[in-house]
Design a protein around this motif. Sequence first.
Motif, short mmCIF file in Angstrom:
data_model
loop_
_atom_site.label_atom_id
_atom_site.label_comp_id
_atom_site.label_asym_id
_atom_site.label_seq_id
_atom_site.Cartn_x
_atom_site.Cartn_y
_atom_site.Cartn_z
N LYS A 255 0.68 -1.20 0.11
CA LYS A 255 0.01 -0.05 0.08
C LYS A 255 0.96 1.31 0.12
O LYS A 255 0.75 2.19 -0.54
N PHE A 256 1.73 1.29 0.89
CA PHE A 256 2.94 2.45 1.01
C PHE A 256 3.34 2.61 -0.44
O PHE A 256 3.42 3.85 -0.87
N VAL A 257 3.98 1.46 -1.07
CA VAL A 257 4.67 1.61 -2.37
C VAL A 257 3.62 2.18 -3.62
O VAL A 257 4.02 3.15 -4.19
N CYS A 258 2.49 1.61 -3.55
CA CYS A 258 1.45 2.13 -4.29
C CYS A 258 1.42 3.70 -4.42
O CYS A 258 0.97 4.27 -5.34
N ARG A 259 1.21 4.32 -3.04
CA ARG A 259 1.01 5.53 -2.89
C ARG A 259 2.03 6.34 -3.04
O ARG A 259 1.97 7.48 -3.48
N MET A 260 3.34 5.86 -3.17
CA MET A 260 4.54 6.61 -3.31
C MET A 260 4.90 6.93 -4.95
O MET A 260 5.31 7.65 -5.45
N ILE A 261 4.38 5.60 -5.61
CA ILE A 261 4.88 5.60 -7.28
C ILE A 261 4.43 6.84 -7.74
O ILE A 261 5.06 7.58 -8.57
N PRO A 262 3.13 7.32 -7.64
CA PRO A 262 2.71 8.59 -8.60
C PRO A 262 3.66 9.81 -7.86
O PRO A 262 3.36 10.82 -8.72
N LYS A 263 4.35 9.68 -6.94
CA LYS A 263 4.92 11.00 -6.47
C LYS A 263 6.42 11.04 -6.85
O LYS A 263 6.95 11.87 -6.92
N LEU A 264 6.85 9.89 -7.43
CA LEU A 264 8.16 9.87 -7.89
C LEU A 264 8.20 10.43 -9.42
O LEU A 264 7.36 10.24 -10.27
N GLU A 265 9.69 10.75 -9.72
CA GLU A 265 9.96 11.25 -10.87
C GLU A 265 10.83 9.72 -11.47
O GLU A 265 11.76 9.18 -10.89
N TRP A 266 9.96 8.91 -12.33
CA TRP A 266 10.36 7.67 -12.26
C TRP A 266 11.83 7.59 -12.89
O TRP A 266 12.64 6.71 -12.76
N SER A 267 12.02 8.15 -14.30
CA SER A 267 13.51 8.30 -14.73
C SER A 267 14.55 8.45 -13.77
O SER A 267 15.69 7.89 -13.92
N ALA A 268 14.33 9.37 -12.89
CA ALA A 268 15.15 9.83 -11.91
C ALA A 268 15.53 8.32 -11.11
O ALA A 268 16.90 8.26 -10.80
N LEU A 269 14.66 7.85 -10.75
CA LEU A 269 14.49 6.59 -9.84
C LEU A 269 15.47 5.68 -10.60
O LEU A 269 16.29 4.80 -9.96
N VAL A 270 15.04 5.33 -11.99
CA VAL A 270 15.75 4.30 -12.51
C VAL A 270 17.40 4.64 -12.83
O VAL A 270 18.21 4.05 -12.73
#
Length: 123
Positions: free
Chosen positions: A39-54
């Motif tokens: 649940k926590f991970v699902c809530r955080m994903i939309p807040k992330l800059e995906w390319s920066a994480l990768v």
Amino acid sequence: MKLLTHNMLTSHVKGVTKGYPLLIKATEVKVNEVEFNPKFVCRMIPKLEWSALVQAADQLGHREDLPGELVPDFEKNEDFLKKVHRVLLEVEVIEGCLQCPESGREFPISRGIPNMLLNEDEA
């Protein structure tokens, strides 16, 4: 410093317009097991800059099979959520520095804590 924290940090040096994402120069990285909380991970994903994480995971040699693009319907994909959980919460930079991509200014990381304080002439 967890990669979740890194994903939210930017350089605020005076005159810098492109202070994100900060480059990671790690001298010590640890992987600590953390209880999986989908649940926590699902809530955080939309807040992330995906390319920066990768990019950050790649810089640390911990990208493994984390996809370059966000998976559709990720909320229902437990395998994907576990991969994101591992990168966000288990991979931790203990020592090293963060570097501003524009100015080159380095911010030290000591005992897992990034020091983002600026000198007077940088603010």
